[in-house]
Design an enzyme around this catalytic site. Structure first.
Site, PDB file in Angstrom:
ATOM      1  N   TRP A 101      37.845  42.569  39.973  1.00  0.00           N
ATOM      2  CA  TRP A 101      38.981  41.669  40.244  1.00  0.00           C
ATOM      3  C   TRP A 101      40.266  42.282  39.728  1.00  0.00           C
ATOM      4  O   TRP A 101      41.310  42.191  40.377  1.00  0.00           O
ATOM      5  CB  TRP A 101      38.726  40.298  39.619  1.00  0.00           C
ATOM      6  N   ASP A 171      44.540  36.688  34.465  1.00  0.00           N
ATOM      7  CA  ASP A 171      43.597  36.012  35.351  1.00  0.00           C
ATOM      8  C   ASP A 171      42.506  35.401  34.470  1.00  0.00           C
ATOM      9  O   ASP A 171      41.738  36.129  33.846  1.00  0.00           O
ATOM     10  CB  ASP A 171      43.012  37.065  36.316  1.00  0.00           C
ATOM     11  N   LYS A 195      34.944  28.404  39.274  1.00  0.00           N
ATOM     12  CA  LYS A 195      34.072  28.869  38.204  1.00  0.00           C
ATOM     13  C   LYS A 195      33.912  27.774  37.151  1.00  0.00           C
ATOM     14  O   LYS A 195      32.807  27.387  36.847  1.00  0.00           O
ATOM     15  CB  LYS A 195      34.625  30.131  37.542  1.00  0.00           C
TER      16      LYS A 195
HETATM   17  C1  LIG Z   1      36.140  34.838  41.316  1.00  0.00           C
HETATM   18  C2  LIG Z   1      37.274  35.582  40.742  1.00  0.00           C
HETATM   19  C3  LIG Z   1      38.391  35.934  41.521  1.00  0.00           C
HETATM   20  C4  LIG Z   1      38.480  35.647  42.997  1.00  0.00           C
HETATM   21  O1  LIG Z   1      38.663  34.302  43.191  1.00  0.00           O
HETATM   22  P1  LIG Z   1      38.911  33.690  44.642  1.00  0.00           P
HETATM   23  O2  LIG Z   1      39.224  32.265  44.278  1.00  0.00           O
HETATM   24  O3  LIG Z   1      37.650  33.844  45.400  1.00  0.00           O
HETATM   25  O4  LIG Z   1      40.052  34.394  45.249  1.00  0.00           O
HETATM   26  C5  LIG Z   1      39.428  36.592  40.893  1.00  0.00           C
HETATM   27  N1  LIG Z   1      39.395  36.891  39.594  1.00  0.00           N
HETATM   28  C6  LIG Z   1      38.333  36.572  38.817  1.00  0.00           C
HETATM   29  C7  LIG Z   1      38.331  36.946  37.373  1.00  0.00           C
HETATM   30  C8  LIG Z   1      37.255  35.899  39.374  1.00  0.00           C
HETATM   31  O5  LIG Z   1      36.201  35.590  38.613  1.00  0.00           O
END
Ligand SMILES: *Cc1c(COP(=O)(O)O)cnc(C)c1O
Length: 359
Positions: A101, A171, A195
């Protein structure tokens, strides 16, 4: 009713209490004679839903008054573009690449600005976090981006790096609400909901107000944070039902005693699993101990055949989605807030039994 223990990295388990409450309110939300899904987003009934969700999030996460909380769409992946478009006033930013990511965020930024990779842990399949500090930052860069919890590799910044007074963007998709956060250390925090917050389709952004209103000219209206900040996340139709469920999750956390209590439970759950891994002769964690995540726990047996057997047999026991990401192999147990300790205990019991039967 038989519900499984779902170890998926996302979308993932939601608290049973939240699902039951949503079921109860499905046909008639608060005496309105309609479900939240059917409500106009401009109605006072929905305004109450989003206001409560935001207020509860601010309360449990202790968000300072000079930060906006936005409920957006497009997932964390859309933030990979919004961050450079909005915050890179001098079109330069630094990135720390600690997983897939983080790499995607970096690659997307490069489409719009000069993005520098100041550190990476790619050399060891992202099984650790590189040491980073303010001496590594590029002069004049607008911000530094880190991925606080690396969902695929199971690493987490257990100590916040010292970036001095540089704006830090992070993030937190896979660790938001799992621990207390000092937002004053960040300019902007973003997280996809699926998540640890609610259903897919909502992205929460917490942004310091002075960073707003500086987007590059080419920024589409919908990708400008200020558009959403000025309109209370209702410039257009927001993901209404997702916001409602997130609100129920925030309330659930509040009723559990808040994020601090959630964190204590997460430590207890993760320790149960890591202690087992550290003492097992068959199973091994893949991450260096100091950078381990409380949320995502990858582990391997050392044999592809045993890994496959483990995934198949655990599934038959109601322990589902334990297959690891294809780039790490093996297994991964995602144990977010909604995973009860009983689920982690059931996993450890099954691993103990599996090890006995197969060694
Ligand atoms: C799952 C995830 C993403 C991607 O998320 P989307 O909502 O599918 O765009 C980005 N960064 C992290 C750390 C993630 O766990």
């Amino acid at each position: 009713m038989s519900r499984v223990y779902n170890f998926s990295a996302g979308p993932s388990m939601l608290p049973l209490e939240v699902l039951k409450k949503a079921q109860e309110e499905m046909l008639d939300m608060g005496g309105s004679g309609q479900s939240v899904m059917e409500m106009s987003h401009r109605s006072p009934e929905f305004q109450a839903v989003i206001d409560k969700a935001e207020a509860t999030f601010r309360e449990i996460m202790n968000v300072p008054d000079n930060y906006k909380v936005l409920f957006l769409q497009g997932g964390a992946s859309t933030q990979f573009a919004m961050v450079p478009l909005n915050l890179a006033v001098s079109k330069c930013a630094d990135y720390v690449t600690t997983g897939q990511w983080a790499k995607k965020a970096f690659a997307e930024a490069k489409r719009f600005i000069t993005a520098n990779e100041i550190a990476s842990s790619a050399d060891k399949t992202f099984s650790y976090l590189p040491e980073v500090d303010k001496s590594m930052l590029t002069d004049g860069a607008d911000y530094v981006h880190i991925t606080y919890n690396n969902t695929i590799y199971g690493t987490h910044f257990n100590t916040m790096p010292d970036f001095g007074d540089r704006t830090v963007v992070t993030d937190m998709s896979s660790c938001i609400l799992s621990e207390e956060v000092d937002f004053t250390k960040f300019g902007l925090v973003y997280a996809g909901a699926q998540k640890n917050m609610g259903p897919a389709g909502v992205t929460v952004v917490v942004v310091r107000e002075d960073l707003l209103g500086k987007a590059q000219d080419i920024t589409p209206t919908m990708l400008d944070y200020e558009t959403h900040a000025k309109n209370g996340s209702m410039y257009n139709t927001p993901p209404t039902y997702g916001i409602y469920i997130c609100g129920l999750v925030f309330e659930w956390i509040k009723n559990m005693g808040g994020v601090k209590v959630m964190h204590e439970k997460n430590v207890e759950k993760a320790n149960l699993l890591y202690d087992f891994l550290d003492n097992s002769k068959m199973f091994k964690g893949t991450v260096v101990p100091k950078d381990r995540s409380l949320m995502n726990v990858p582990f391997v047996t050392g044999s592809d055949e045993l890994n496959a057997k483990f995934v198949a047999e655990s599934k038959a026991q109601g322990l589902v989605n334990l297959k690891g990401h294809r780039t790490v192999g093996g297994m991964r147990a995602s144990i977010y807030n909604a995973m009860p300790i009983e689920g982690v205990q059931a996993l450890v019991d099954f691993m103990t039994k599996f090890e006995k039967e197969n060694s």
